[in-house]
Design a protein around this motif. Structure first.
Motif, PDB file in Angstrom:
ATOM      1  N   VAL A  74       0.841  -1.202   0.000  1.00  0.00           N
ATOM      2  CA  VAL A  74       0.000   0.000   0.000  1.00  0.00           C
ATOM      3  C   VAL A  74       0.876   1.253   0.000  1.00  0.00           C
ATOM      4  O   VAL A  74       0.701   2.158  -0.824  1.00  0.00           O
ATOM      5  N   LEU A  75       1.867   1.285   0.892  1.00  0.00           N
ATOM      6  CA  LEU A  75       2.730   2.465   0.960  1.00  0.00           C
ATOM      7  C   LEU A  75       3.493   2.650  -0.353  1.00  0.00           C
ATOM      8  O   LEU A  75       3.613   3.762  -0.862  1.00  0.00           O
ATOM      9  N   GLY A  76       4.017   1.539  -0.875  1.00  0.00           N
ATOM     10  CA  GLY A  76       4.788   1.625  -2.117  1.00  0.00           C
ATOM     11  C   GLY A  76       3.937   2.157  -3.257  1.00  0.00           C
ATOM     12  O   GLY A  76       4.370   3.022  -4.023  1.00  0.00           O
ATOM     13  N   LEU A  77       2.711   1.656  -3.353  1.00  0.00           N
ATOM     14  CA  LEU A  77       1.817   2.122  -4.419  1.00  0.00           C
ATOM     15  C   LEU A  77       1.510   3.609  -4.237  1.00  0.00           C
ATOM     16  O   LEU A  77       1.587   4.390  -5.188  1.00  0.00           O
ATOM     17  N   LEU A  78       1.204   3.987  -3.000  1.00  0.00           N
ATOM     18  CA  LEU A  78       0.881   5.395  -2.760  1.00  0.00           C
ATOM     19  C   LEU A  78       2.074   6.287  -3.071  1.00  0.00           C
ATOM     20  O   LEU A  78       1.943   7.326  -3.704  1.00  0.00           O
TER      21      LEU A  78
END
Lengths: 362, 337, 268
Positions: free
Chosen positions: C92-96
């Protein structure tokens, strides 16, 4: 040209390695025999580290301090955490180790061992610390008590339960590293109402959290937990083995003399405490009180020869068998090798006796 | 700065035109300017495109052809100006706000989604356009049904583009030419008003390129036939950006030249205000099976080379914008007739 | 000669040979050690190892538990919960970070710092912050793998060509659809790769923590029996750990091959 460079470099490297190898071989052929002693930071064992620091001995292999020169033997110090010390000694990676009487039993099954020097006994250094609302041991029934499993902590806990007439089965001894357990209690984490740990964690916890207290400790079982230097029988049988034992004994009592001498006592105490913990001088005095030193050869001899020690060793051995610390009870002998030739673990006073004789003859 | 004479030339013939049928304008770029920081890229672009055309857009590399294309697609809107689209059969146009399924694009590279087969790549558009994630998750059975229709539709288009055998291949398993065909199919399934091709055949070998050019001409033929029958063009309107003049002349019924080398000093600028449209003329329409006649290209190609590409020649902006006059005079072929 | 291919049969035979040599060397070593000291337990013989294995898998006389089952259950629950949290958070963090420059600017500096911090060195911090229950193991694994994982995902997102995203938006994709149906799918095989690489560190963190505070679990048993010199228990545990890590890695590779045929064959 480039290729020649390579070849020259290769030949030079081989020559260098060969020289080093030969040097090593000659070094090993040097007359002074070398023995290694594994130790971990603990009040009475840090004496060896301090002896190295103040240059009574040189703990590096191949270098000799005055005591080593006196006995004609090279002591190599190997400092490690307590667990690795046990493993090192058990697997034969060192000749001698600083361990407790209880932990000496298991390695002795595969590596006949001799206790040559009792250093100290726990006299309050292992303690059950509880929160203030717990006033009776019965309140701990069914609650988790944290401590390092299958060590003196568990021994101290179980022995005290016995003395109080409690059944061990009613209590839940839960494994945890003493440092982690002490930290959890100091932080008031929920569920940590009782921990049984050793010093420096006992003092640290009592210093940092005022609403906890000691419910019981090792003062109720004096002399049962003995910190000692254990040497492999095979190493003692080697040339220079005896000299090694005497040099270790000499080093230990030399530091004890400095502790007794008012001029050097504080400085030695601070040196002992430096790496052990960041406790102040006041606390260190307490530590030394709770870790009762056998500071003279006479005291040491008394422990190694007393009949009560024989009783204690039987008790400890039975505990180790019932708690699966050892697969079977080792035969425990007392006296020199001729007195107990088949003993796996032998408490031998003759080395301290020999040391005393040689000291007196001077 | 504004040049009234220009707008009268590049815009549609007024009501008093000699040629009675009002051209069916599908796309209009009105007063488009674009710049990146201090770098001026596009200057006062006004362009109106007839429904069903294939327009070859040429110009020196780096002149802003792709920028104009992206402005039309809507992914990178222009700093100034507006893009208007008029759907088939509608009387009024709407301004473009961001990308939409009415304008499809085929890039030179990364034209396809590597994780989808040819068929899935083509069926992706309807899925994204017609459904949402919650629908696909929560109404799975209906989605399955719809998906089957999408796949059938995609398969039909692939067959039409001679890709029936490659439907279940992944992009990395196909040749460059096949990939570009799939990419064209991917946009065609959306039935776009305008199809934008950004140097689509630049990375392909000669033979493949010609084959794909013929494919475009086949689509154009369908457009012409539809127009004759009074129907909207099935392949939409195509703008193809290319640096190959021959390609532009071969597939296009009209060639538009974008160039920074125009006489901006005459319009009072001290430095180049960006590329402008300096060339806009009709081109001959070829049939897909017709032999390419290189000789006939030569005259117009030399003209474009001089007007658009020659960095030492600065023509006036307006002198080569004769497209609408050509059409009015009946010089246009194909859908421009 | 360099890189000259050898027949497949040969490479299989050589692989088997190297394993056999390793086993033979161990046998020799243990025989030699037992010749020197018949009571040795540090380099157990095969029969000692057999006894150790029996001890592990049979119910224990004192507490009636099968050690391997009890430890395996505890360790696996901790590992999977930790991996789950770490992977989910990292993705999630990487995508964001890859999609939104604001979040990128906000999170990249702390995460690149944290990625350089070995969680085993921060064990005490974890005790202090999250106690010593399951949460601690989970937090430790999750925080241990999250920085690297999110950075890899973030770089993967950045590598997705802008043309693909533009194209998806011309096809009518919403922002969520671009993230979910395009970006996430395009980097999925990379995510599997980085998860595969994360399993090793995750096990390191877990075992280290279990050695200190566990009262059940692989780390606890290994430390305890190392101290008691029961190497015939320790070695089978190590073997199980290695086999488990290998199996998990293999399963993920299969998953990758099954879910992303375009990626695996694309590598060739």
């Amino acid at each position: 040209m480039k290729r020649h460079c390579w070849e020259i470099a290769l030949i030079a490297a081989i020559a260098l390695l060969a020289t080093l190898g030969l040097g090593e071989a000659f070094g090993a052929a040097a007359p002074t025999p070398s023995f290694s002693l594994a130790w971990s930071e603990y009040p009475s064992w840090s004496t060896f580290g301090v002896a190295h620091e103040i240059k009574l001995i040189n703990g590096k292999k191949g270098a000799l301090g005055p005591i080593e020169k006196k006995w004609g033997v090279d002591i190599e110090l190997k400092e490690a955490e307590y667990d690795p010390c046990l493993v090192m000694y058990g697997s034969g990676k060192c000749d001698a180790a600083c361990i407790t009487n209880m932990d000496a039993l298991n390695p002795s099954l595969t590596r006949p061992s001799v206790a040559i020097l009792p250093n100290s006994t726990s006299f309050g250094a292992d303690a059950l610390i509880v929160t203030k609302d717990i006033t009776d041991i019965k309140q701990l029934r069914g609650k988790k008590v944290y401590g390092l499993a299958k060590t003196v902590s568990e021994y101290c806990f179980v022995r005290n339960l016995e003395l109080l007439g409690e059944n061990e089965k009613d209590y839940v001894f839960t494994n945890m590293d003493p440092a982690a357990a002490a930290l959890a209690m100091q932080q008031k984490q929920s569920g940590f109402d009782a921990i049984i740990v050793w010093n420096p964690f006992v003092l640290e916890t009592l210093n940092r959290r005022k609403d906890v207290r000691v419910l019981f400790d090792s003062t109720s079982i004096p002399g049962e937990i003995i910190d000692m230097v254990v040497v492999a029988q095979a190493s003692l049988d080697q040339p220079g083995g005896k000299a090694f034992a005497l040099a270790v004994i000499d080093t230990y009592y030399a530091i004890n003399q400095r502790l007794a001498d008012p001029k050097t006592a504080d400085e030695t105490l601070i040196a002992l405490g430096e790496k052990f913990s960041h406790l102040d001088l006041q606390s260190m005095r307490k530590v030394v009180k709770q870790t009762r030193f056998y500071s003279t050869p006479e005291e040491g001899l008394k422990i190694l020869t007393s009949p009560s020690t024989q009783e204690i060793m039987k008790k400890v051995s039975a505990f180790c068998v019932s708690h699966e610390i050892v697969p079977k009870a080792p035969t425990i002998g007392f006296g020199d090798k001729t007195a107990a030739p088949n003993a796996a673990f032998r408490l031998d006073p003759t080395y301290i006796e020999e040391y005393l004789k040689q000291e007196k003859s001077k | 700065m504004s040049t009234p004479s220009l707008s009268s030339l590049s815009s549609a013939p007024s009501a008093d035109s000699a040629c009675p049928p009002e051209p069916d304008i599908v796309l209009e770029c009105r007063d488009i300017h674009h710049w990146f920081g201090n770098k001026r890229v596009l200057h006062d672009i006004n362009l109106r495109i007839v429904r069903g055309e294939i327009v070859g857009l040429v110009g020196p590399s780096g002149c802003g052809k792709s920028t104009l294309l992206r402005a039309i697609v809507g992914t990178h809107p222009p700093r100034k100006g507006v893009v208007l689209v008029r759907a088939a059969g509608q009387t009024s146009a709407y301004a473009v706000e961001g990308p939409g399924p009415d304008r499809g694009i085929v890039y030179q590279r990364y034209a396809l989604f590597p994780f989808l087969t040819a068929l899935e790549n083509v069926a992706l558009g309807p899925m994204l356009h017609q459904t949402t994630i919650p629908f696909r998750l929560l109404q799975y059975p209906s989605w399955r049904q719809l998906r089957r229709r999408h796949l059938d539709e995609a398969a039909a288009i692939l067959v039409k583009l001679k890709l029936g055998d490659a439907m279940h291949q992944y992009p990395h398993q196909m040749s460059g030419g096949m990939c570009q065909r799939v990419a064209i199919a991917q946009t065609l399934i959306m039935k776009p008003e305008i199809l934008l091709l950004d140097e689509p055949f630049g990375a392909l070998d000669e033979a493949t390129r010609e084959e794909l050019q013929r494919t475009l001409l086949t689509l154009y033929q369908e457009n012409c036939a539809a127009k004759a029958a009074g129907l909207p063009p099935p392949a939409g309107t195509i703008i193809i950006v290319t640096h190959e003049l021959t390609e532009a002349l071969y597939v296009g019924d009209r060639v538009v030249g974008l160039s920074p080398y125009w006489d901006w000093k005459a319009e009072g600028f001290t430095s180049c205000p960006g590329a402008a449209i300096v060339y806009d003329k009709v081109a001959r329409v070829y049939q897909p099976d017709e032999e390419k006649d290189y000789d006939s290209f030569v005259r117009q190609r030399e003209e474009i080379r001089r007007v658009v590409f020659d960095s030492t020649y600065f023509p006036s902006r307006v002198e080569n914008l004769t497209f609408w006059n050509d059409v009015r005079q009946g010089k246009g072929e194909g859908v421009l007739k | 000669m360099i890189r000259k291919p050898i027949p497949a049969r040969w490479s299989l035979a050589l692989g088997v040979l190297s394993v056999l040599l390793l086993l033979a060397a161990y046998t020799g070593l243990s025989l030699w050690q037992h010749h020197r000291n018949p009571d040795d337990t540090t380099i157990p013989t095969w029969s000692q190892l057999g006894a150790g294995v029996k001890q592990i898998i049979e119910p224990n006389a004192r507490d009636g538990q099968r050690w391997l089952v009890a430890d395996g259950k505890a360790t696996l629950i901790r590992l999977f919960l930790g991996l789950l949290c770490g992977i989910a958070g990292g993705i999630v963090l990487g995508l964001l970070m890859g999609c939104y420059p604001v979040i990128e600017a906000l999170l990249v500096p702390p995460l690149s710092l944290l990625a350089k911090e070995p969680p085993t060195a921060m064990l005490a911090v974890f005790f202090v912050l999250v106690g010593t229950d399951t949460e601690m193991y989970v937090a430790m694994i999750a925080f241990g793998i999250l920085p690297t994982l999110s950075q890899t995902v973030y770089l993967g997102v950045r590598e997705v060509p802008a043309e693909l995203l533009d194209k998806a938006s011309t096809l009518g994709a919403s922002q969520l659809e671009i993230i979910w149906s395009i970006i996430a799918r395009a980097i999925f095989p990379k995510i599997i790769d980085v998860v595969r690489l994360s399993i090793g560190p995750a096990m390191v963190y877990l075992i280290a923590a279990e050695m200190l505070v566990g009262d059940v679990g692989f780390g606890y048993r290994i430390r305890l029996h190392s101290r008691l010199l029961n190497m015939n228990v320790v070695y089978p545990y190590l073997a199980v750990l290695a086999a488990f890590g290998f199996a998990l890695d293999y399963a993920l590779r299969l998953l990758q091959r099954y879910c992303c045929p375009w990626y695996v064959s694309g590598e060739k």
